[in-house]
Design a protein around this motif. Structure first.
Motif, PDB file in Angstrom:
ATOM      1  N   PRO A 640       0.815  -1.236   0.000  1.00  0.00           N
ATOM      2  CA  PRO A 640       0.000   0.000   0.000  1.00  0.00           C
ATOM      3  C   PRO A 640       0.842   1.277   0.000  1.00  0.00           C
ATOM      4  O   PRO A 640       0.345   2.345  -0.347  1.00  0.00           O
ATOM      5  CB  PRO A 640      -0.827  -0.143   1.276  1.00  0.00           C
ATOM      6  N   ARG A 641       2.087   1.149   0.394  1.00  0.00           N
ATOM      7  CA  ARG A 641       2.982   2.319   0.415  1.00  0.00           C
ATOM      8  C   ARG A 641       4.419   1.813   0.405  1.00  0.00           C
ATOM      9  O   ARG A 641       4.675   0.607   0.500  1.00  0.00           O
ATOM     10  CB  ARG A 641       2.743   3.168   1.670  1.00  0.00           C
ATOM     11  N   GLU A 642       5.349   2.749   0.259  1.00  0.00           N
ATOM     12  CA  GLU A 642       6.753   2.368   0.280  1.00  0.00           C
ATOM     13  C   GLU A 642       7.149   1.926   1.696  1.00  0.00           C
ATOM     14  O   GLU A 642       6.669   2.485   2.691  1.00  0.00           O
ATOM     15  CB  GLU A 642       7.640   3.544  -0.156  1.00  0.00           C
ATOM     16  N   LEU A 643       8.037   0.948   1.709  1.00  0.00           N
ATOM     17  CA  LEU A 643       8.510   0.458   3.014  1.00  0.00           C
ATOM     18  C   LEU A 643       9.498   1.438   3.606  1.00  0.00           C
ATOM     19  O   LEU A 643      10.265   2.101   2.901  1.00  0.00           O
ATOM     20  CB  LEU A 643       9.171  -0.918   2.854  1.00  0.00           C
ATOM     21  N   LYS A 644       9.496   1.485   4.926  1.00  0.00           N
ATOM     22  CA  LYS A 644      10.475   2.301   5.642  1.00  0.00           C
ATOM     23  C   LYS A 644      10.998   1.510   6.838  1.00  0.00           C
ATOM     24  O   LYS A 644      10.392   0.527   7.273  1.00  0.00           O
ATOM     25  CB  LYS A 644       9.846   3.615   6.085  1.00  0.00           C
ATOM     26  N   GLN A 645      12.122   1.935   7.350  1.00  0.00           N
ATOM     27  CA  GLN A 645      12.723   1.236   8.480  1.00  0.00           C
ATOM     28  C   GLN A 645      11.754   1.216   9.661  1.00  0.00           C
ATOM     29  O   GLN A 645      11.105   2.217   9.975  1.00  0.00           O
ATOM     30  CB  GLN A 645      14.038   1.906   8.887  1.00  0.00           C
ATOM     31  N   GLY A 646      11.648   0.039  10.300  1.00  0.00           N
ATOM     32  CA  GLY A 646      10.776  -0.114  11.467  1.00  0.00           C
ATOM     33  C   GLY A 646       9.432  -0.692  11.130  1.00  0.00           C
ATOM     34  O   GLY A 646       8.654  -1.027  12.041  1.00  0.00           O
ATOM     35  N   ASP A 655       7.474 -17.711   5.790  1.00  0.00           N
ATOM     36  CA  ASP A 655       6.374 -17.897   6.731  1.00  0.00           C
ATOM     37  C   ASP A 655       6.750 -17.377   8.116  1.00  0.00           C
ATOM     38  O   ASP A 655       6.535 -18.014   9.125  1.00  0.00           O
ATOM     39  CB  ASP A 655       5.987 -19.393   6.815  1.00  0.00           C
ATOM     40  N   LYS A 656       7.375 -16.149   8.138  1.00  0.00           N
ATOM     41  CA  LYS A 656       7.790 -15.538   9.390  1.00  0.00           C
ATOM     42  C   LYS A 656       7.506 -14.046   9.354  1.00  0.00           C
ATOM     43  O   LYS A 656       7.337 -13.453   8.292  1.00  0.00           O
ATOM     44  CB  LYS A 656       9.276 -15.792   9.665  1.00  0.00           C
ATOM     45  N   LYS A 657       7.464 -13.431  10.561  1.00  0.00           N
ATOM     46  CA  LYS A 657       7.301 -11.995  10.687  1.00  0.00           C
ATOM     47  C   LYS A 657       8.649 -11.355  10.980  1.00  0.00           C
ATOM     48  O   LYS A 657       9.509 -11.972  11.626  1.00  0.00           O
ATOM     49  CB  LYS A 657       6.310 -11.653  11.798  1.00  0.00           C
ATOM     50  N   GLY A 658       8.844 -10.120  10.542  1.00  0.00           N
ATOM     51  CA  GLY A 658      10.103  -9.433  10.794  1.00  0.00           C
ATOM     52  C   GLY A 658       9.924  -7.918  10.746  1.00  0.00           C
ATOM     53  O   GLY A 658       8.819  -7.401  10.545  1.00  0.00           O
ATOM     54  N   ILE A 659      11.053  -7.196  10.914  1.00  0.00           N
ATOM     55  CA  ILE A 659      11.041  -5.722  10.918  1.00  0.00           C
ATOM     56  C   ILE A 659      12.002  -5.224   9.841  1.00  0.00           C
ATOM     57  O   ILE A 659      13.136  -5.709   9.729  1.00  0.00           O
ATOM     58  CB  ILE A 659      11.468  -5.190  12.299  1.00  0.00           C
ATOM     59  N   VAL A 660      11.542  -4.287   9.046  1.00  0.00           N
ATOM     60  CA  VAL A 660      12.380  -3.706   7.989  1.00  0.00           C
ATOM     61  C   VAL A 660      13.526  -2.934   8.652  1.00  0.00           C
ATOM     62  O   VAL A 660      13.304  -2.068   9.506  1.00  0.00           O
ATOM     63  CB  VAL A 660      11.558  -2.771   7.086  1.00  0.00           C
ATOM     64  N   SER A 661      14.773  -3.245   8.251  1.00  0.00           N
ATOM     65  CA  SER A 661      15.935  -2.593   8.864  1.00  0.00           C
ATOM     66  C   SER A 661      16.746  -1.773   7.862  1.00  0.00           C
ATOM     67  O   SER A 661      17.808  -1.252   8.196  1.00  0.00           O
ATOM     68  CB  SER A 661      16.835  -3.650   9.526  1.00  0.00           C
TER      69      SER A 661
END
Length: 793
Positions: A640-646, A655-661
């Motif tokens: 829906p939008r550009e990814l950003k850190q966090g 098949d896992k969850k994570g955080i954009v770094s």
């Protein structure tokens, strides 16, 4: 045993049970068992038998000896009587039995059963047991260990006997004496040592005459020189006899003092032997414990008559009391009708005796107040009764005793008289018995009873299957279908002339022929349906088996795939993190040199080295994630939008969850932090989580911000409890790297105690870790075996 149970041959089952017992008391108890009509008592007895069976399976059958009935001897001893050595040996055997059972029970005390009250009542008497063991050699002899005084007396007797024989041997070797002897031997008369002297030399040897031979040729003389020695032996023997009497009296008194306890334990041992005999009989018959009810319902699955050879008996399925209260069984002679009746009646009686019965699991048996039976030819010449009259006498008695709590079994009801009257009488008797509420099984050849079962509520037909092709019965019971007698077919197979058979068929009226043809068509249709159902069931089982195989193989492939991906990922991350640490160390060293060398071009070289190092890392991350492109989901999802850190994201390929770094690079790849791992994936595999939950720092995680000096606020503990071995080790590696960079010298790894698998993996890794100087388990106050204290270099 009442006549009805004898007719069912319950006495033969009890004889088999008695043979499983090891002592006379248990055998007697087995033969005296009678079926019980009290539901609670029967359930308790079945539970005890079942638990004895389970204990035998788990711990082996307890040791049972053939002990005798010691109660009369013990009662006499308690009254002050003196026991014989034989009686005391029997008491010793009883004490050995008590000790053996008590010792066996110690191995299974943790298993609670309804037999505990019996085992708990056993009271071994080790003192009396040891006294009897050390005192008695045989039923006629005490051992020297019975008392110190007895041992001393016997040693003196043996020594005196040796000295006396030595003296007599010297006399025998003397030439002057030898010529006077009949034989050069020493013999005994009246318990004294003597010499056999010739009658003509009786005055040549001075001594006492004790006996003369039958011919008078030999005189047995005790020389004067050994009279004193013989007297000493006789005196010692008298002392020995007195000491033996004293010991026997003492042992008898000890037995009398423990009489009540031993008598009680005698009954307990006999009872335990009976329950384990029931279990052993059940094991030999491959029997089980049925579900017990008190509502009159019987449902036997694959029931086998226990007195027929297990290799020959055909299991049957029989139900009664639920959908119908009366079952009328028809079929040819020798087809198994009577065996079916006896099987149901006998297994019911066995259950009411607390015995296991040869049926499959989930069989059901009810407790009845009366089991009333009329089976077999009852003709009596002495009482001037015909078969029919004797048969009716029994039926009348059954009719008078029947009630709603009765199981009634009647073989060939109404036979032995005119078929028309007999069938009418049989139907009337069944109606009367049904009105009492009794459960009823009847065999017959009468066609009228087959029709009656078809048209009457609560009455069901059953047949004993007969194979017309082989002219042999199959012995199967078919519920819901009347059977043919097949008298013509059987007679023809036995050699009856065909014209006789044909003439007999012509004498049957049209209604009977029509009815028999209907039954024949029903039987043929049933066989065809059974064959088709059997084939359908076979195909269903094959399809189910194939589906299970495919499902299992798919699960195995999926597991292998996931394991290999995870393994490759973790291995690559480990290499990267390790290389990163080594590279940082190298760069720090170069930076240190740069400070010493104040040259501008040198500083530029260091900067270039760092850039190249960063490029190498990016390539290594790409290599570490080789499966990313292959696992991209090709659906229509768009971020829906550009990814950003966090940003919190879901990685479809892993098949896992994570955080954009990091921000996406020009190739559309982005770094994602998954716990302690940092991996590079394509943004096409990411799904944005719009409302992320509160981000809690994983156990054992360490702040990633650069620390130029020792940060005192950093945690010194790494908690990896709940992790598996691989995940825990990698969390620990990341923690150690950050600890080293923060300047910490000592850290604590919290792995918990548990099974020790995680602790073992941690220690194995610490042995080879380049940054670890030493490590040890925690002490009291530090967490003991649940933590490991690590000293860093």
């Amino acid at each position: 045993m009442n006549k009805y149970y004898s007719t069912l041959e319950l006495n033969k089952i009890l004889e088999k049970l008695s043979k499983e017992c090891s002592n006379e008391r248990s055998k007697q108890m087995a033969l005296e068992i009678e079926p019980c009509s009290d539901f609670t008592i029967v359930q308790e007895e079945l539970d005890k038998t079942s638990q004895a069976f389970e204990l035998s399976v788990r711990f082996g059958t307890p040791p049972f000896f053939g002990f005798k009935d010691v109660c009369p001897s013990l009662k006499r001893a308690s009254a002050g009587g003196i026991l014989s050595l034989r009686e005391m040996l029997q008491i010793l055997q009883m004490l050995n039995q008590i000790s053996a059972l008590s010792d066996w029970y110690k191995h299974c005390e943790e298993v609670q059963t309804d037999l505990d009250y019996l085992f708990s009542g056993l009271m071994p008497n080790k003192y009396l047991q040891n006294r009897l063991e050390t005192s008695i050699l045989t039923k006629d002899e005490l051992s020297d260990g019975a008392s110190p005084q007895l041992a001393t007396i016997r040693r003196k007797i043996a020594k005196a006997g040796i000295n006396l024989r030595s003296s007599l041997d010297k006399m025998i070797r003397s030439e002057s004496i030898q010529k006077c002897l009949q034989d050069n031997v020493v013999t005994i008369r009246d318990g004294r040592f003597v010499l056999p002297v010739k009658s003509e030399h009786r005055n040549d040897i001075k001594g006492l005459i004790h006996d003369t031979s039958a011919t008078g040729q030999t005189i047995f003389i005790e020389p004067v020189s050994v009279v004193d020695a013989n007297n000493e032996i006789k005196l010692l023997q008298s002392q020995e006899h007195d000491e033996i009497d004293r010991i026997i009296a003492e042992l008898s008194s000890l037995c009398g003092e423990s009489a009540d306890a031993i008598i009680n334990n005698y009954e307990i041992c006999a009872m335990l032997n009976l329950y384990f005999a029931k279990a052993n009989l059940g094991a030999k018959m491959k029997a089980t414990i049925p579900n017990l009810t008190h509502n009159g319902v019987i449902h036997l699955r694959k029931a086998r008559h226990p007195l027929i050879d297990a290799e020959k008996v055909v299991p049957i399925n029989v139900s009664l009391g639920k959908d119908y209260t009366c079952l009328i069984i028809t079929g040819p002679n020798t087809g198994g009708k009577t065996v079916a009746l006896k099987t149901v009646g006998l297994l019911t009686a066995m259950t009411m005796c607390g015995l296991m019965i040869p049926v499959s699991d989930n069989s059901q048996v009810s407790v009845f107040k009366n089991v009333l039976v009329d089976i077999g030819d009852s003709q009596s010449i002495e009482q001037n009764l015909s078969t029919f009259s004797a048969h009716m006498h029994k039926v009348i008695e059954i009719v008078n005793r029947a009630d709603e709590d009765s199981l009634i079994i009647l073989d060939e009801l109404g036979s032995g008289t005119d078929p028309l009257e007999g069938s009418a009488l049989a139907i009337s008797i069944i109606e009367r018995l049904k009105s009492t509420g009794a459960k009823l099984m009847v065999t017959t050849h009468y066609q009228e009873l087959k029709m009656y079962a078809l048209n009457t509520e609560n009455v069901e037909n059953a047949s004993c299957e007969f194979n017309v092709d082989t002219m042999k019965p199959t012995y199967r019971i078919i519920i819901g279908s009347p059977g043919k007698s097949n008298a013509f077919a059987i007679s023809q197979s036995l050699g009856m002339p065909l014209d006789v058979i044909e003439n007999a068929k012509s004498l049957i009226d049209d209604d009977s022929k029509h009815f028999e043809k209907i039954i024949e068509r029903l039987e043929k249709t049933r066989i065809e349906l059974e064959s088709k159902n059997s084939e359908i069931e076979k195909l269903r089982l094959e399809a189910q088996e194939n589906a299970n195989k495919v499902k299992t193989q798919l699960a195995e492939v999926q597991k292998i795939r996931d394991d290999e991906i995870e393994k490759a990922h973790l291995t690559a991350m480990t290499i990267i993190e390790r290389t990163k640490a080594q590279s940082n160390a190298l760069l720090d060293e170069l930076e240190s040199i740069r400070r010493q060398q104040n040259k501008e071009n040198f500083s530029q070289k260091v900067t270039d080295i760092k850039k190249r190092s960063k490029g190498h890392f990016n390539k290594m991350y790409d290599i570490a994630n080789p499966v990313t492109d292959a696992l991209i989901y090709n659906d229509d999802y768009t971020l829906p939008r550009e990814l950003k850190q966090g940003d919190n994201v879901y990685i479809t390929s892993l098949d896992k969850k994570g955080i954009v770094s990091s921000k996406p690079d020009k190739n559309g790849n982005v770094f994602i932090q998954i716990g302690v791992m940092r991996t590079k994936v394509s943004i096409d595999t990411l799904r944005l989580i719009e409302k992320p939950s509160v981000d809690r720092k994983p156990k054992g995680s360490v702040s990633k911000k650069a620390i130029s000096k020792v940060d005192r606020s950093i945690s010194m503990d790494c908690d990896i409890r709940g992790c598996d071995s691989i995940e825990g080790v990698y969390q620990m590696d990341a923690f150690i790297d950050n600890a080293v960079m923060s300047g910490l010298k000592t850290i604590t790894i919290i792995h918990g105690k548990g099974t020790g698998v995680l602790r073992k993996a941690v220690h194995q890794r610490l042995k080879n870790h380049p940054s670890v100087k030493s490590f040890r388990l925690g002490i009291y106050g530090e967490g003991e075996d649940g933590v490991t204290i690590v000293e860093l270099k």
